[in-house]
Scaffold this active site. Sequence first.
Site, mmCIF file in Angstrom:
data_model
loop_
_atom_site.group_PDB
_atom_site.id
_atom_site.type_symbol
_atom_site.label_atom_id
_atom_site.label_comp_id
_atom_site.label_asym_id
_atom_site.label_seq_id
_atom_site.Cartn_x
_atom_site.Cartn_y
_atom_site.Cartn_z
ATOM 1 N N HIS A 22 0.846 -1.207 0.000
ATOM 2 C CA HIS A 22 0.000 0.000 0.000
ATOM 3 C C HIS A 22 0.878 1.253 0.000
ATOM 4 C CE1 HIS A 22 -3.166 -2.532 2.325
ATOM 5 N NE2 HIS A 22 -3.679 -2.290 1.133
ATOM 6 N N LYS A 46 -15.850 -7.086 4.706
ATOM 7 C CA LYS A 46 -14.943 -7.899 5.524
ATOM 8 C C LYS A 46 -15.050 -7.460 6.990
ATOM 9 C CE LYS A 46 -11.770 -7.544 1.638
ATOM 10 N NZ LYS A 46 -10.582 -6.828 1.151
ATOM 11 N N ARG A 99 -2.716 -6.233 -8.493
ATOM 12 C CA ARG A 99 -1.609 -7.189 -8.333
ATOM 13 C C ARG A 99 -1.812 -8.280 -9.380
ATOM 14 N NH1 ARG A 99 -2.966 -7.973 -2.188
ATOM 15 N NH2 ARG A 99 -4.900 -8.180 -3.341
ATOM 16 N N SER A 137 -3.000 -7.712 2.861
ATOM 17 C CA SER A 137 -3.292 -7.599 4.299
ATOM 18 C C SER A 137 -3.784 -8.942 4.841
ATOM 19 C CB SER A 137 -4.371 -6.536 4.544
ATOM 20 O OG SER A 137 -3.946 -5.286 4.096
HETATM 21 O O1 PNS Z 1 -8.958 -2.883 0.352
HETATM 22 P P1 PNS Z 1 -10.238 -3.422 -0.214
HETATM 23 O O2 PNS Z 1 -10.964 -4.225 0.841
HETATM 24 O O3 PNS Z 1 -10.043 -4.178 -1.482
HETATM 25 O O4 PNS Z 1 -11.153 -2.137 -0.575
HETATM 26 C C1 PNS Z 1 -12.465 -2.298 -1.086
HETATM 27 C C2 PNS Z 1 -13.220 -0.952 -1.040
HETATM 28 C C3 PNS Z 1 -13.213 -0.385 0.346
HETATM 29 C C4 PNS Z 1 -12.566 0.029 -1.989
HETATM 30 C C5 PNS Z 1 -14.692 -1.215 -1.509
HETATM 31 O O5 PNS Z 1 -15.253 -2.239 -0.743
HETATM 32 C C6 PNS Z 1 -15.577 0.025 -1.402
HETATM 33 O O6 PNS Z 1 -15.481 0.919 -2.210
HETATM 34 N N1 PNS Z 1 -16.429 0.083 -0.353
HETATM 35 C C7 PNS Z 1 -17.308 1.214 -0.122
HETATM 36 C C8 PNS Z 1 -18.768 0.850 -0.388
HETATM 37 C C9 PNS Z 1 -19.106 0.947 -1.863
HETATM 38 O O7 PNS Z 1 -19.003 1.986 -2.473
HETATM 39 N N2 PNS Z 1 -19.529 -0.183 -2.435
HETATM 40 C C10 PNS Z 1 -19.902 -0.283 -3.826
HETATM 41 C C11 PNS Z 1 -18.739 -0.775 -4.677
HETATM 42 S S1 PNS Z 1 -19.261 -1.020 -6.313
#
Ligand code: PNS
Length: 170
Positions: A22, A46, A99, A137
């Site tokens: 990150h 999660k 990745r 992570s």
């Molecule tokens: O580090 P991660 O867990 O891959 O991040 C995922 C994240 C936080 C970017 C994604 O879950 C997110 O944008 N969550 C916010 C809720 C949202 O907008 N959901 C709709 C996605 S299409």
Amino acid sequence: MPQGKFITGIYPGSFDPVTKGHLHLIRRASRMVDKLIIAIATNSRKTPLFTDYERLEMLRIDIDNMLDKGCDIEICSFDGLLVEFAREVNSSCIIRGLRAVSDFEYEFQMTGMNAKLDPDIETLFLMAADKWQFVSSSFVKEISSLGGEVDEFVTPQVANKLNKKFKKCN
Ligand code: PNS
């Protein structure tokens, strides 16, 4: 990037916890935009190991220690839709890391859905550097919980916090 336009980029994620992968991406993204907002999702699907506050603090310490930042970096938490948060902070640029190929399908779907929710918001991808291709992570937490060393993948303060979570004595 267009000349004369102030660009705020958002780098969203769970950061549970922040890894060196990150941090490498943050450093690169910070050179592409005028301001970078690291956005910690608090309503992720999660269940996080670290609280919202712990995740923010770990990022804050690592960003404070980052010497070669390219722009202003702000760290925030958000608990709604990412596109709504982007609108709130006047950003139309989401930055994500890619990745292995296995990331692609999820990222592809998320980008597509976000574009449906707000077509004015673009998602840009940066390929993870070779060194960080396999670091996640989730694996860091698993390795640490099973007694393995994670110093190569996270900064010392994060490694300490993982050790404390899993009650390992140094
Ligand atoms: O580090 P991660 O867990 O891959 O991040 C995922 C994240 C936080 C970017 C994604 O879950 C997110 O944008 N969550 C916010 C809720 C949202 O907008 N959901 C709709 C996605 S299409």
